[in-house]
Every structure is written in structure tokens, then in C-alpha cells.
Design an enzyme around this catalytic site. Sequence first.
Site, PDB file in Angstrom:
ATOM      1  N   THR A 155       0.703  -1.110  -0.045  1.00  0.00           N
ATOM      2  CA  THR A 155      -0.014   0.011  -0.007  1.00  0.00           C
ATOM      3  C   THR A 155       0.797   1.406   0.162  1.00  0.00           C
ATOM      4  OG1 THR A 155      -1.318  -1.242   1.671  1.00  0.00           O
ATOM      5  CG2 THR A 155      -2.057   1.016   1.011  1.00  0.00           C
ATOM      6  N   VAL A 183      -9.218  -9.571  -0.285  1.00  0.00           N
ATOM      7  CA  VAL A 183      -9.522  -8.029   0.106  1.00  0.00           C
ATOM      8  C   VAL A 183      -8.427  -7.800   1.251  1.00  0.00           C
ATOM      9  CG1 VAL A 183     -10.855  -6.346   0.796  1.00  0.00           C
ATOM     10  CG2 VAL A 183     -11.758  -8.285  -0.770  1.00  0.00           C
TER      11      VAL A 183
HETATM   12  N1  GLY Z   1      -1.797  -3.660   2.770  1.00  0.00           N
HETATM   13  C1  GLY Z   1      -2.506  -4.198   1.652  1.00  0.00           C
HETATM   14  C2  GLY Z   1      -2.726  -5.218   1.423  1.00  0.00           C
HETATM   15  O1  GLY Z   1      -2.668  -6.067   2.236  1.00  0.00           O
HETATM   16  O2  GLY Z   1      -3.747  -5.507   0.656  1.00  0.00           O
END
Ligand code: GLY
Length: 268
Positions: A155, A183
Site C-alpha cells: 500500500t 481483500v
Molecule cells: N496492505 C495491503 C494489502 O494487504 O492488501
Amino acid sequence: MRQIILHGGVGSSNELSGLLNKYASYAINYQDPIDAVVAAVKYMEDDLNFNAGTGSVMRLDGSIQMDAAVMIDGNFGAVINIEFVKNPVQVAREVMEGSPHVILCADGATKFAREKGHPMYDPTTDKARKRLEEAKAEAKKDPRFLYKEAMSVDTVGAVANFNGKIAAALSTGGSSPMMRGRVGDTPIPGSGILVKNGFGIAATGIGEEIIRRQLSYDLYCNRDTLEKEWESIAGNSKYSLGAVGFYGEKSFVLANKSMAHGYARKDD
Ligand code: GLY
């Protein structure tokens, strides 16, 4: 006073912090913090150094599905598993501001993006193809393939505090390797992202770990002893985690591994 802080994902090289300082210095020129964080995340989505937008990792089936979210105090917008768009964070903003909903997923999110004028765009890169091959090799070695954290640089995020008004934005191609349809934390308020009562946070790390911990909400609840709470989280976490944000005017950068981050400030 206007301030903005960005991260390029936990695991990203600290050498990229200069680049993020530059992106922060562009984004600080907007008047509204939501414009600033969306612009900052778009710079990172368009930059192949980061796993978001163009530069996103592939799912195990070779597809690219992206998650993105934006948040201000009292409102939220997200897209989950959106495909074939250049800037998922912009679509997340349009969900928040231009739809009756707060989250759209999969083909519904992609269809909404087209209706809003986002053209068909394939974010596939050679880098993503190569990473997929590496991920598949790792998955063969370890049946618990979802948790090969070494593969995961994830991210990108931004949080801005403009004269007390806070906005946050996140975007990701996900934590590789992962199944189609998976997700992560990015589009889950209280997990990857939170803006509430003068506190704003954009987290990063393995989404499953962040969701189980409700990381952003946990740090919000412990905001008066943030460093202490972080020490306990970092000490008890098997996986890489990180976050940037603001508690009032005070910015914070938390990470248990390298994490490129950038910051800019303007005194109005
Ligand atoms: N932090 C992003 C994900 O795990 O999708």
C-alpha cells in the site's frame, strides 16, 4: 498550517523518501486536504516504484485487482478489487462524493469508473509478471503461501492536516502472493485507514494482520500513548507493519521495517 505525510509501503526502500518528499511538496499546494492526499496517492500510483495503480502486483491467476480508499471525518469512499483503471484512488473519491454508497467492489466498481469517465487502462508491467513468477515459486515451496511477506511491498498512503481538517487516502495492488478476490486492509475503515476526532492514519503491511488487529482503530484508541502502543504491536507482530498520520498537529511515522516516507508543511 498545512501538513502532509506520505508512505510508500512498509518494506519500501528508505532511499525513496527523497522522491516522496518531492511528491509531498507538490501535494501541499492544494487548498483542501482531500485534494492533497488524492493527488499525492496518484503520484505514487503512477510511479512504478510502488505497488499501487501502475506498478501493482498480480494475483496468482495473473490478474491485477486493486483496492483504494479515501476518508475524512464523517465520510468514506472505497473501491475493492477494481480492474483496468489507472487511478483507483480517484475512483474511491468519486464513490464517496458522487455515489449514494461508500464502497463499490469488483465489476461494479470498474463499471462505475467507466461511467465517471475513467478509460480502460491496463496496469500490467513486466515487473509485475516477474514478481508473479517469483511468488508462484515461493507458493510451491510453502503451502501457507499467503504469508510470504518477503514478496510484499504494499500500500501507498497519505494523510494531510490542513488547519485542523484531516483527510487520508490509500491505494494498493495488494499483498503478493494472493488469490483473485482477496481483500486486504486498505478499503476497511478502522483497519488500513481512519480519520476521526483530529486523528488521521494510513497504515501499511499484510492486510490480514492489519484487519485482525483493527490496526488503525487500535492506534486511535491508544493515541495518547501512541509510541508505547506501537512498541507493543511491533514487538508482537510476525509481519511487517507501518503507518503514517497525524494526531492533531503532530505527525507520526511508525514502521517495524524500512518504509519510504515523505513530509511537507506550509505555514499559511
Ligand atoms: N496492505 C495491503 C494489502 O494487504 O492488501
